[in-house]
Design an enzyme around this catalytic site. Structure first.
Site, PDB file in Angstrom:
ATOM      1  N   THR B  74     -18.454 -36.215  -7.690  1.00  0.00           N
ATOM      2  CA  THR B  74     -17.462 -36.086  -6.614  1.00  0.00           C
ATOM      3  C   THR B  74     -16.081 -35.816  -7.206  1.00  0.00           C
ATOM      4  O   THR B  74     -15.363 -34.916  -6.764  1.00  0.00           O
ATOM      5  CB  THR B  74     -17.441 -37.349  -5.724  1.00  0.00           C
ATOM      6  OG1 THR B  74     -18.682 -37.427  -5.026  1.00  0.00           O
ATOM      7  CG2 THR B  74     -16.302 -37.311  -4.724  1.00  0.00           C
ATOM      8  N   CYS B 329     -29.786 -41.369  13.080  1.00  0.00           N
ATOM      9  CA  CYS B 329     -29.794 -42.828  13.073  1.00  0.00           C
ATOM     10  C   CYS B 329     -29.589 -43.396  11.679  1.00  0.00           C
ATOM     11  O   CYS B 329     -29.290 -44.559  11.519  1.00  0.00           O
ATOM     12  CB  CYS B 329     -31.092 -43.352  13.657  1.00  0.00           C
ATOM     13  SG  CYS B 329     -31.160 -43.109  15.422  1.00  0.00           S
TER      14      CYS B 329
END
Lengths: 128, 405
Positions: B74, B329
């Site tokens: 990242t 979900c």
């Protein structure tokens, strides 16, 4: 995310899973939700003399959605039409310890209950 | 078999014990700061870091001086994109990337759009998840200074035509950054042959430690310059200040060395296990769809959608196997996987997707167990699914008026 014991129990041992024939005498069917949203619930009731004598569900959705509908069938059985209409999603949330992100599952279950009751009333000339 | 089984190796990998072994001396005994130039402790640490740098560079066919250590992929993506955009701002203000990138790239691009007025083109992908090199070419403007396209996708394992994109970048004199977090150590990566100028990758996806990554920054033809995100002692030739985490770097180096040695046999073994898993599931279940490319995919990746079954409930039904789903979900946003949506997979099937990520420590026995359990749970959940019932009754679910909520 960890599930509450009650959700896991309903998921592993669903109560009243299955279907009635939609056109059977005394049956009301409610289908709510959409596949695109990730949950669809079908709740069915069988009514005799204004009392819900049996209930069934089928659900496409997460564990909490399955548990909410399974619980709804348990609670509807034995109630009158009027009493079943009073089941609130907040009671389902409380019973199953649903976290905030899963509250929509309980809302959907309440909607399914109402849809099944309305379908029964409509079919039997009792619509409001 | 030891439960729970781990089949989520795109997320992270367990550290190889051989990696840990090489790291251990660098915590207590050889604790020196690699930047200490005037005593034995520093020299020892520096030597270890340079050795690791060579091991890492070798795996990607780079020079060790082209490796900049970071905290992970990242940070490497942020450093590459923000660093290039700041350094070359006077030359242009346009980035080309694609819709299926990792959020480390997408959110970095969005931040530059919002805060720095940078223009970003998000290229679509085909239904297998591949970027079309012609789309890259057509998106280039006079103001384009960076192309950022991933090597392989973390959800669906699709491998992009990186070499072709690198060639276009060279031809047009535009820098090419590649997020190769999922590719390095799994498939052959050659920054020369692929025409890559900057490349992000990390140790914990290749059986190394968490907390260390690298950015490859090309030194020759062209010499790439980037502005640092972190200022300080001028470590890593000024591109990334901060004391180097020597034990982590040593582990990263060893992890790369092991990948290099074992890739020829390991990638074949993993692909065979993956094919076994896919065939075993498809043989016993209907309406299971492969997401991603049938052949241009990482050897250890399998992403399937099980129609009429919601992904999170499937994961709940096989709790003893660690897997991942594109279902809303399982995400914080309540939206199904944006990667699958970019492929044109419908929301319903995106909610039904499961990602299997195989790894070095998975056995054939574990795969066979997984096949059996997946078949069981899918059958059970389909039995419970009103959609499956309707489909079996011959109702076209697409024509149903759903009460969306």
């Amino acid at each position: 995310m960890a599930y509450s014991e009650k959700v896991v129990d309903h998921f592993n041992n669903p109560r009243n899973m299955g279907s009635f024939k939609k056109d059977e005498e005394g049956v009301g069917t409610g289908i709510v939700g959409a596949p695109e949203c990730g949950d669809v619930m079908k709740l069915q009731i069988k009514v005799q003399d204004d009392k819900i004598v049996d209930a069934k569900f089928k659900t496409f959705g997460c564990g909490s959605a399955i548990a909410s509908s399974s619980l709804a069938t348990e609670w509807m059985k034995g109630r009158t039409i009027e009493e079943a209409g009073k089941i609130k999603n907040t009671e389902i949330v409380q019973e199953l310890n649903l976290p905030p992100v899963k509250i929509h599952c309980s809302v959907l279950a309440e909607d399914a209950i109402k849809a099944a009751l309305n379908d029964y009333k409509k079919k039997h000339g009792k619509s409001e | 078999m030891k439960f729970p089984l781990y089949l989520d190796n795109h997320s992270t990998t367990p550290m190889d014990p051989r990696v840990l072994e090489t790291m251990l001396p660098y915590f207590v005994e050889k604790f020196g700061n690699a930047a200490s130039r005037n005593h034995a402790f520093g020299w020892e640490a520096e030597e270890a870091v340079e050795q690791a740098r060579k091991q890492i560079a070798r795996l990607i066919h780079a020079d060790s001086k082209e490796i900049v250590f970071t905290s992970g992929a990242t940070e490497s993506d942020n450093l590459a994109i923000k660093g290039v955009m700041e350094m070359y701002r006077e030359k242009g203000d346009h980035i080309i990337t694609c819709l299926t990138e990792h959020r480390a790239v997408l959110d970095t691009a969005k931040a530059l759009e919002a805060k720095k007025g940078i223009k970003v083109t998000y290229l679509p992908v085909d239904k297998t998840g591949r970027v079309n090199p012609d789309d890259v070419r057509n998106a280039i403007t006079e103001k384009t200074i960076l192309i950022s396209i991933m090597m392989a996708n973390n959800e669906i394992g699709t491998i992009n035509p990186v070499k072709e994109i690198g060639k276009i970048a060279k031809e047009k004199g535009i820098l090419f950054h590649c997020d190769a977090t999922q590719g390095v150590g799994k498939i052959p990566v050659d920054v020369q042959e692929m025409g890559i100028d900057l490349m992000a990758f990390t140790a914990h996806k290749i059986y190394g430690p968490k907390g260390v990554g690298a950015l490859y920054v090309r030194k020759k033809a062209p010499r790439v310059r980037i502005a640092p995100l972190i200022d300080g002692g001028g470590h890593e030739r000024g591109m990334r200040s901060g004391t180097l985490p020597v034990p982590l770097i040593v582990g990263f180096g060893k992890a790369c060395e092991l990948c290099e040695q074992e890739m020829p046999t390991e990638s074949v073994r993993l692909a065979a296990l993956r094919d076994r898993l896919q065939a075993g599931i498809l043989k016993s279940l209907d309406e299971v769809y492969l997401n991603g490319h049938p052949t241009q995919r990482l050897p250890h990746n399998l992403n399937l959608s099980f129609a009429y079954v919601e992904g999170e409930s499937l994961l709940m039904g096989v709790k003893e196997i660690a897997l991942s789903s594109g279902s809303a979900c399982t995400s914080a946003t309540l939206e199904p996987s944006y990667v699958l949506r970019a492929l044109g997979v419908g929301s319903d099937l995106a909610h039904s997707s499961i990602r299997f990520g195989l790894g070095r420590f998975n056995s054939e026995e574990e795969i066979d167990y997984t096949i059996t359990r997946i078949i069981q749970i899918v059958n059970k959940l389909r039995e419970m699914s009103p959609l499956y019932e309707m489909a079996k009754e011959g109702i076209d679910l697409k024509t149903v008026q759903w009460a969306a909520h």
